[in-house]
Design a protein around this motif. Structure first.
Motif, PDB file in Angstrom:
ATOM      1  N   ALA A 391       0.981  -1.377   0.221  1.00 38.92           N
ATOM      2  CA  ALA A 391      -0.023  -0.054  -0.075  1.00 38.92           C
ATOM      3  C   ALA A 391       0.962   1.267  -0.102  1.00 38.92           C
ATOM      4  CB  ALA A 391      -0.968   0.083   1.146  1.00 38.92           C
ATOM      5  N   ASP A 392       2.113   1.108   0.559  1.00 36.74           N
ATOM      6  CA  ASP A 392       2.825   2.272   0.595  1.00 36.74           C
ATOM      7  C   ASP A 392       4.252   2.012   0.854  1.00 36.74           C
ATOM      8  OD1 ASP A 392       3.152   1.383   3.341  1.00 36.74           O
ATOM      9  OD2 ASP A 392       1.489   2.673   4.044  1.00 36.74           O
ATOM     10  N   GLY A 393       5.204   3.048   0.815  1.00 39.06           N
ATOM     11  CA  GLY A 393       6.502   2.577   0.840  1.00 39.06           C
ATOM     12  C   GLY A 393       6.992   1.849   2.166  1.00 39.06           C
ATOM     13  N   ALA A 394       6.376   2.374   3.241  1.00 44.78           N
ATOM     14  CA  ALA A 394       6.534   1.748   4.386  1.00 44.78           C
ATOM     15  C   ALA A 394       6.668   0.102   4.486  1.00 44.78           C
ATOM     16  CB  ALA A 394       5.999   2.420   5.535  1.00 44.78           C
ATOM     17  N   SER A 395       5.453  -0.200   3.999  1.00 43.92           N
ATOM     18  CA  SER A 395       4.986  -1.692   3.957  1.00 43.92           C
ATOM     19  C   SER A 395       6.213  -2.317   2.892  1.00 43.92           C
ATOM     20  CB  SER A 395       3.831  -1.881   3.390  1.00 43.92           C
ATOM     21  OG  SER A 395       3.521  -1.322   1.942  1.00 43.92           O
ATOM     22  N   ILE A 396       6.336  -1.657   1.947  1.00 42.02           N
ATOM     23  CA  ILE A 396       7.749  -2.057   0.913  1.00 42.02           C
ATOM     24  C   ILE A 396       8.968  -2.452   1.736  1.00 42.02           C
ATOM     25  CG2 ILE A 396       9.023  -1.780  -0.799  1.00 42.02           C
ATOM     26  CD1 ILE A 396       6.562  -0.250  -2.268  1.00 42.02           C
ATOM     27  N   GLN A 397       9.209  -1.229   2.622  1.00 42.16           N
ATOM     28  CA  GLN A 397      10.464  -1.265   3.501  1.00 42.16           C
ATOM     29  C   GLN A 397      10.590  -2.368   4.178  1.00 42.16           C
ATOM     30  OE1 GLN A 397      13.191  -0.082   3.001  1.00 42.16           O
ATOM     31  NE2 GLN A 397      12.927   2.134   2.078  1.00 42.16           N
TER      32      GLN A 397
END
Length: 679
Positions: A391-397
């Motif tokens: 959903a966002d960059g934090a979840s990707i990280q």
């Protein structure tokens, strides 16, 4: 009884009773009694007391005549004790004295109270009025004990002599055969010796102690004769029994040694036979945890069977150690050889069992690590096969961090597998042919191939996962970059919106003079430069999102409306900025012209020859006032005012005041022109 006559001859008492007396039994009894004294005692002769007080005359006469046949030479005097009521004189007229020569001894008839004429009272028992202490039952019991001891000891001596002499034969085979035939005596030597010692003690006690009544007791000749016989028998028994004990000890030692040797060979034969065969058939390490566990269970069963024989080994080792401590020189070499042979075989077999157990444990650990690593690789592969839709960059990280952790865990697992595999290979390489008594090269090659195959397979799987992780990492980093560009682009729109809002709400002053207005105009240009940079930054970010979306082959969720928003806000800002610039430039022109007019001296009327300047400034002021009341119209048709109405009213009021000053100045200049023609 132990009593003696005046010639020191022994007194033999024959008590007759009312019952029928068996002459045969009496003859046997006399023969037995006369066999007891020594030849020296017999040479002194006997005095026989025939107690006929309770018997009949014909019985007495028969007994007296029988003495002639039993002991004619030893009997010197026969005293027949008659009852108080004597037999018929006619019957008793049998002339014993006339038969003296024929009988060989003298016979007298005497009453009990007259017996002391012939025998001293101290040599007579109480039955005949004497003082000699005598207990017939005690004498009989002791005599029976003596007879039994003599018989048993003599028989035992013969048996022990046969056993002992048989043990001294030349060859070992003959000695063992002789001992086997007569190994156990018919009676217990310890019991016979104890009986002899008790008998000797009793005889010696009777010799040196007095009777119970305190009167000195003359030792009987039979007892004096019995003591040396008992002592001689005891000495012989002790000697033969000591030899017999040594024979038994040697035999027991030899038997024990043979039993130990037999048990040692049983242990050795089993360990080198069935035990080693069991280990020869167990060489594999299994191809999985379950297979290794099954092999371990089978090995535990083998160890259980070996434990029983190892327990026998411990017992045998203790027995051999005990025999070695006994210190028999002739058996030391043989015992040490048996002990060494037993220890070598048991320790070798125990080493093989321990080696096999360690090998199976290492194989189990290897397969356990391999299974864990396989599960980790399956989990990592499953994670890589799922498409990323964060959903966002934090979840990707977070997903990227989890991916890196799993890859690191796989690296550690593969390293552990290599260490376990190498350790297992080292153990297998140390498995020499002596371990199981055969060449295990073929079996070892299968185990080595299996171990290396598992490690290579895990390495290939790990390499494939690493390649996929690299691709996924690049994709996720691009997605992080995409989200970052989108977030920053949205932020640029926000910043530009904030600049627009600040321009409309705070950038409303037009300045009180030309100089201040120029400063405001310069600040506004710098403000516009900041907005232009923000707009350019947003455009660059949106261009980057387009490139990233093309690389990721995906459609951005936010960049689609971010660009129109950015362009819309930028157009609004541009229109608003142009309006602001136009107002400031108009204000600069207004203030500059107004200040120039107001600063001219009235003495220089030539500067105001042309009234058009006043008209121009009035037109500029009116135009500026009109712009303050007009809103900014955006391309989409929406409108927006600078500041609040009060702010605009304040700015317009300041312009009007300055226009009033200019108008007043204009009037002042016109008055001199009017007065000059009149004058």
């Amino acid at each position: 009884t132990g009593g003696k006559d005046r010639r020191s001859g022994l007194i033999l008492t024959i008590p007759l009773c009312l019952e029928q007396t068996s002459m045969d039994e009496l003859s046997v009894t006399l023969d037995y009694l006369l066999s007891i004294p020594s030849e020296k005692c017999k040479a002194r002769g006997f005095t026989v007391i025939v107690d006929g007080r309770k018997s009949q005359w014909n019985v007495v006469k028969t007994v007296v005549l029988m003495l002639q046949n039993v002991v004619p030479a030893e009997v010197s005097l026969v005293c027949v004790v008659k009852p108080d009521e004597f037999w018929d004189k006619k019957v008793t007229h049998f002339c014993f004295w006339k038969e003296k020569d024929r009988l060989g001894f003298e016979v007298i008839l005497v009453s009990a109270n007259k017996l002391t004429r012939y025998i001293e009272p101290c040599q007579l028992t109480e039955d005949f009025g004497g003082t000699l202490t005598y207990d017939h039952m005690d004498w009989l019991n002791k005599r029976l004990v003596f007879e039994k001891f003599t018989k048993e000891s003599t028989s035992l001596l013969d048996e022990l002599a046969l056993i002992n002499n048989g043990s001294d034969k030349g060859t070992q085979q003959e000695r063992e055969r002789s001992i086997d035939l007569n190994f156990l005596p018919s009676v217990d030597p310890e019991t016979v010796l104890q009986t002899g010692h008790e008998l000797l003690s009793e005889l010696q006690q009777r010799r040196f102690n007095g009777s119970d009544g305190g009167v000195s007791w003359s030792p009987m000749d039979d007892e004096l004769l019995a003591q040396p016989q008992v002592m001689k028998l005891l000495d012989s028994l002790r000697e033969q029994y000591t030899r017999y004990q040594e024979v038994c000890r040697q035999r027991s030692k030899r038997t024990q040694l043979e039993e130990i040797q037999q048990k040692v060979m049983q242990v050795v034969n089993w360990l080198e036979g069935p035990g080693s065969e069991q280990l020869r058939t167990q060489w594999g390490i299994g191809d999985s945890i379950r297979a290794s566990q099954a092999l371990q269970q089978k090995h535990e069963e083998i160890e259980s069977q070996h434990s029983e024989w190892f327990a026998v080994y411990v017992e045998l080792n203790q027995q051999i150690a005990a025999l070695l401590n006994a210190g028999d020189e002739e058996d030391l070499v043989e015992l040490k050889a048996l002990q060494q042979q037993l220890s070598d075989v048991c320790y070798r077999q125990a080493s093989q069992l321990e080696f096999r157990q360690n090998l199976l444990q290492a194989a189990l650990e290897f397969h356990s690590v391999a299974q864990d690593l396989s599960q980790q690789l399956d989990g990592l592969l499953g994670m890589l096969c799922v498409d990323v839709a964060p959903a966002d960059g934090a979840s990707i990280q977070q997903t990227l961090k989890l991916l890196e952790e799993k890859l690191k865990s796989v690296d550690l697992g593969l390293q552990g597998l290599r260490e376990k595999g190498q350790s297992l290979l080292d153990q297998i390489s140390n498995q020499a042919s002596w371990a199981y008594g055969k060449d295990v090269t073929i079996e070892n090659k299968e185990n080595v191939d299996h171990i290396q195959g598992v490690m290579e397979d895990m390495q290939l799987r790990k390499q494939r996962c690493e390649d996929m992780v690299d691709v996924r990492r690049l994709k996720m980093l691009q997605m992080v970059q995409l989200f970052k560009c989108e977030e920053d682009a949205a932020q640029a729109v926000e910043w530009l919106s904030e600049l627009l809002d600040a321009l409309l709400k705070t950038h409303i002053r037009l300045g009180d003079d030309a100089q201040e207005t120029k400063v405001l105009l310069e600040k506004h240009r710098k403000f516009v430069d900041v907005a232009q940079s923000t707009y350019d930054y947003g455009r660059q970010l949106l261009q980057a999102t387009v490139v990233l979306c093309q690389s990721l082959r995906c459609t951005s969720r936010s960049s689609g409306d971010t660009l129109p928003r950015l362009n819309r806000v930028w157009k609004q800002f541009t229109v608003t900025s142009e309006e602001r610039v136009h107002r400031l430039e108009t204000a600069v022109a207004f203030h500059s012209t107004a200040e120039k007019i107001l600063q001219e001296c009235p003495e220089q009327p030539e500067a105001f020859n042309e009234m058009e300047q006043f008209d121009e400034i009035e037109a500029v002021g009116k135009s500026l006032l009109d712009r303050l009341t007009v809103p900014v119209v955006y391309p989409d048709g929406s409108e927006q005012y600078f500041g609040s109405p009060s702010d605009m009213a304040s700015a317009a009021e300041h312009i009007r005041e300055k226009m009033k000053l200019v108008s007043l100045k204009k009037q002042q200049l016109r008055q001199p022109e009017a007065t000059t023609p009149e004058s």
